[in-house]
Design a protein around this motif. Structure first.
Motif, PDB file in Angstrom:
ATOM      1  N   THR A   1      23.261  -8.728  26.270  1.00  0.00           N
ATOM      2  CA  THR A   1      23.499  -7.301  26.447  1.00  0.00           C
ATOM      3  C   THR A   1      25.006  -7.053  26.468  1.00  0.00           C
ATOM      4  OG1 THR A   1      21.470  -7.080  27.733  1.00  0.00           O
ATOM      5  CG2 THR A   1      23.106  -5.316  27.955  1.00  0.00           C
ATOM      6  N   GLY A   2      25.494  -6.158  25.632  1.00  0.00           N
ATOM      7  CA  GLY A   2      26.910  -5.809  25.603  1.00  0.00           C
ATOM      8  C   GLY A   2      27.823  -6.844  24.980  1.00  0.00           C
TER       9      GLY A   2
ATOM     10  N   ALA B   1      30.873  -5.759  23.017  1.00  0.00           N
ATOM     11  CA  ALA B   1      32.034  -5.252  23.761  1.00  0.00           C
ATOM     12  C   ALA B   1      32.893  -6.402  24.278  1.00  0.00           C
ATOM     13  CB  ALA B   1      31.572  -4.377  24.930  1.00  0.00           C
ATOM     14  N   ARG B   2      32.317  -7.581  24.401  1.00  0.00           N
ATOM     15  CA  ARG B   2      33.047  -8.743  24.933  1.00  0.00           C
ATOM     16  C   ARG B   2      33.664  -9.611  23.854  1.00  0.00           C
ATOM     17  NH1 ARG B   2      28.161  -8.855  27.719  1.00  0.00           N
ATOM     18  NH2 ARG B   2      27.462 -10.748  26.662  1.00  0.00           N
TER      19      ARG B   2
ATOM     20  N   SER C   1      27.082  -4.761  17.353  1.00  0.00           N
ATOM     21  CA  SER C   1      26.731  -3.363  17.659  1.00  0.00           C
ATOM     22  C   SER C   1      26.316  -3.176  19.125  1.00  0.00           C
ATOM     23  CB  SER C   1      25.604  -2.875  16.741  1.00  0.00           C
ATOM     24  OG  SER C   1      24.340  -3.401  17.131  1.00  0.00           O
TER      25      SER C   1
ATOM     26  N   LYS D   1      27.281  -2.746  22.305  1.00  0.00           N
ATOM     27  CA  LYS D   1      28.516  -2.436  23.041  1.00  0.00           C
ATOM     28  C   LYS D   1      28.279  -2.079  24.499  1.00  0.00           C
ATOM     29  CE  LYS D   1      31.129  -2.488  19.281  1.00  0.00           C
ATOM     30  NZ  LYS D   1      32.159  -3.463  19.040  1.00  0.00           N
ATOM     31  N   GLY D   2      27.066  -1.682  24.853  1.00  0.00           N
ATOM     32  CA  GLY D   2      26.859  -1.209  26.221  1.00  0.00           C
ATOM     33  C   GLY D   2      25.933  -2.032  27.031  1.00  0.00           C
TER      34      GLY D   2
END
Length: 149
Positions: free
Chosen positions: A81-82, A85-86, A146, A148-149
């Motif tokens: 998950t996410g 973004a990392r 994709s 990101k959250g």
């Protein structure tokens, strides 16, 4: 129990080579492969489907994340998950292609190295073939980037 699981995982991987594809060359820069393995961007929808496919990619055997069938997700590896973004797309690509470059003792298979280069005995039909094709990996990269959250 863990040894039996890893042995089963190895057998499963041996049954799903990368569509008969030979591996292409790639350049590792730091902790990433910056250039796609094949021309063009991957398809995030196909990547999401592939990640959830417990017969081909096996991702959800070890990872959890925003994928269908949460009750079947593994807990041996980080939650994805996410992850977009990392990590950059290039960082994700290297981790899927050959995580062993970053963590030699990882249980994650190298999806774009040929199985017989990984020191495993491999059936003749699957020798010199990767687990996933370059296009499959690009689809997975597109999907994971994709998240990101």
């Amino acid at each position: 129990m863990r040894v039996a699981f890893l042995a089963l995982m190895g057998l499963q991987l041996a049954a799903s080579p990368g569509a008969g594809e030979e591996t292409g060359s790639y350049v590792v820069t730091g902790d990433a492969i910056m250039q796609p393995l094949v021309g063009g961007k991957g398809d995030p929808a196909r990547g999401g489907a592939l990640i959830s496919d417990r017969q081909r990619s096996l991702c959800t055997l070890c990872h959890s994340g925003p994928f269908p069938d949460a009750h079947l997700h593994g807990t041996l590896a980080p939650d994805l998950t996410g992850v977009g973004a990392r990590l950059s797309g290039g960082q994700i690509r290297l981790r899927v292609v050959d995580m062993k470059r970053l963590a030699p003792n990882t249980i994650m298979p190298s999806y774009y190295r040929v199985a017989d280069e990984q020191g495993r005995r491999v059936a003749t039909a699957w020798r010199s073939k990767p687990i996933l094709s370059g296009a499959d990996i690009e689809d997975i990269v597109a999907y994971l980037a994709s998240l990101k959250g």
